[in-house]
Design an enzyme around this catalytic site. Structure first.
Site, PDB file in Angstrom:
ATOM      1  N   SER A   1       0.809  -1.224   0.000  1.00 51.28           N
ATOM      2  CA  SER A   1       0.000   0.000   0.000  1.00 51.28           C
ATOM      3  C   SER A   1       0.840   1.271   0.000  1.00 51.28           C
ATOM      4  O   SER A   1       0.309   2.358  -0.213  1.00 51.28           O
ATOM      5  CB  SER A   1      -0.938   0.019   1.215  1.00 51.28           C
ATOM      6  OG  SER A   1      -0.212   0.271   2.400  1.00 51.28           O
TER       7      SER A   1
ATOM      8  N   LYS B   1       1.380   4.048   7.290  1.00 50.74           N
ATOM      9  CA  LYS B   1       0.616   4.898   6.372  1.00 50.74           C
ATOM     10  C   LYS B   1       1.070   6.352   6.533  1.00 50.74           C
ATOM     11  O   LYS B   1       1.718   6.719   7.514  1.00 50.74           O
ATOM     12  CB  LYS B   1      -0.888   4.830   6.682  1.00 50.74           C
ATOM     13  CG  LYS B   1      -1.547   3.485   6.416  1.00 50.74           C
ATOM     14  CD  LYS B   1      -1.684   3.194   4.940  1.00 50.74           C
ATOM     15  CE  LYS B   1      -2.436   1.892   4.707  1.00 50.74           C
ATOM     16  NZ  LYS B   1      -1.673   0.714   5.172  1.00 50.74           N
TER      17      LYS B   1
END
Length: 202
Positions: free
Chosen positions: A123, A161
């Site tokens: 991701s 993230k």
């Protein structure tokens, strides 16, 4: 160790030649530069420079096998940093505390406690964090918008993230369009650190 005047001249010549040409001169070229007709004499001078630590032979028996040793270079300080487990570059997974360590240059360390985590998932590929990489993390509980963080979600799962705060909402932003943004009330997310480096094996 000290050098004789001739050894110093030969060393300076090898340095200048290597800087200009990108490789070292041959023994014959050194002899021609200093009017030394005997290669054995050149070999003796070069051997002394090697034994005194100014040169090394990186390819024995090759005609251009000399390498300058930078005596002014400072050794790189290395610090052992713990690998605390695996972090998701995808959806949150449990981070396990393994008992492993990794050697890192001291300059990689953050201002606070530093640790490492292995990455699972893709991701964050647009931030050059890929599946199988190891991220180096500075332990911090506060992050600025846009920083890449290790976030603990709901007290039991961890993800890597980009961090954004919008009032009482925390947005965990992937760096891959195939993954969705995750948003949580601030009481469900705790920053555990900020990524300061990435290690990759090829």
């Amino acid at each position: 160790m000290g050098l004789t005047p001739r050894q110093a001249e030969i060393l300076d010549y090898i340095k200048d030649y290597s800087r200009e040409q990108g490789y070292a001169p041959t023994l014959q070229e050194i002899g021609a530069r200093f009017d030394l007709s005997s290669v054995a004499t050149v070999h003796k001078h070069v051997g002394q420079l090697v034994s005194k630590g100014y040169l090394r032979r990186d390819r024995p028996n090759a005609s251009r096998d000399l390498e300058i040793i930078d005596l002014d270079a400072k050794p790189v300080a290395v610090v052992m940093v713990p690998i605390l487990g695996t972090v998701a570059a995808g959806y949150p997974i449990e981070a396990l505390e393994d008992r492993e360590e990794i050697a890192l240059p001291e300059e990689w360390l953050g201002k606070g406690r530093t640790y490492a985590l292995r990455v699972r998932g893709d991701s964050m590929i647009e931030e050059q964090i890929r599946d199988g990489d190891t991220v180096v993390v500075e332990a911090r509980e506060v992050a600025r918008n846009g920083e890449t963080v290790i976030a603990l979600v709901d007290g039991d799962s961890v993800t890597v993230k980009q961090y954004y705060r919008d009032g009482a909402v925390i947005r965990l932003q992937p760096a891959n369009p195939d993954f969705q943004v995750m948003e949580f009330p601030e009481d469900r997310v705790r920053v555990q650190g900020v990524v300061v480096g990435v290690l990759r094996r090829f």
